[in-house]
Design an enzyme around this catalytic site. Structure first.
Site, short mmCIF file in Angstrom:
data_model
loop_
_atom_site.label_atom_id
_atom_site.label_comp_id
_atom_site.label_asym_id
_atom_site.label_seq_id
_atom_site.Cartn_x
_atom_site.Cartn_y
_atom_site.Cartn_z
N CYS A 152 0.82 -1.22 0.00
CA CYS A 152 0.00 0.00 0.00
C CYS A 152 0.85 1.27 0.00
CB CYS A 152 -0.94 0.01 1.20
SG CYS A 152 -2.14 -1.33 1.17
N HIS A 153 1.82 1.35 0.90
CA HIS A 153 2.61 2.58 1.02
C HIS A 153 4.11 2.32 1.13
CE1 HIS A 153 -1.49 3.67 2.41
NE2 HIS A 153 -1.28 4.64 1.55
#
Length: 188
Positions: A152-153
């Site tokens: 995701c990040h």
């Protein structure tokens, strides 16, 4: 003079009406307390966890089939849990890290059970925003540190599931667990 200060024996006892009234007050209070408890108990009892929640409070996991370098995913309380069997090389790599340089300083020994350093059990939930990191499945991206990678990040965890880079503030959480045998563990 002594006879004037003494009361007659009959005056020491309360009249019959007072004893009956005291009994009625006590009986009424006791009846009200029992009735109040009977009304309040269902309201308190409904706040207890349901049977399906209690059933998920702990799970038993058999780790016998997990080979060194492999991991399995199980679900506990609706969350993924990673159980990884570390190789001797992964254990050495984790132990060589200077803990003082870590964002969330913990040694591998603090994240595993004594005598079971090859087994790392963590929640499979990134501490940044709750995504499920990669690295537990065969062929998944383990990031630059050989542990877990959050797609995701970009948070990256090492072989001890400690945060090494990215926005995650803390290491992957180690849940409460107990070994029942060499390869049987109860989580929760």
């Amino acid at each position: 003079m002594a006879s004037q200060t003494q009361r007659p024996a009959a005056a020491a006892l309360p009249p019959e009406g007072e004893r009956r009234r005291d009994f009625l007050y006590i009986a009424t209070g006791a009846f009200a307390a029992v009735g109040g408890a009977a009304v309040v108990w269902p309201m308190i009892n409904q706040m207890n966890p349901s049977a399906d929640v209690l059933a998920l409070a702990s799970i038993d996991v058999d780790l016998a089939a997990v080979q060194p370098g492999q991991a399995i995913k199980v679900s506990w309380r609706g969350k993924p849990v990673f159980a990884r069997r570390l190789t001797p090389a992964e254990i050495d790599a984790a132990n060589k890290v200077d803990v003082s340089t870590l964002r969330d300083p913990q040694t591998l020994a603090e994240r595993t059970k004594p005598g079971k350093q090859e087994w790392l059990i963590t929640l499979g939930v990134c501490t940044h925003l709750g995504c499920v990191p990669l690295g537990a499945g065969t062929g998944e991206n383990r990031g630059d540190y050989g542990g877990y990678f959050c797609p995701c990040h970009g948070s990256q965890y090492d072989t001890a599931a400690r945060i090494r880079s990215g926005p995650a503030p803390t290491n992957l959480v180690v849940p409460d667990y107990t070994f029942r045998s060499d390869t049987a563990v109860t989580i929760g």
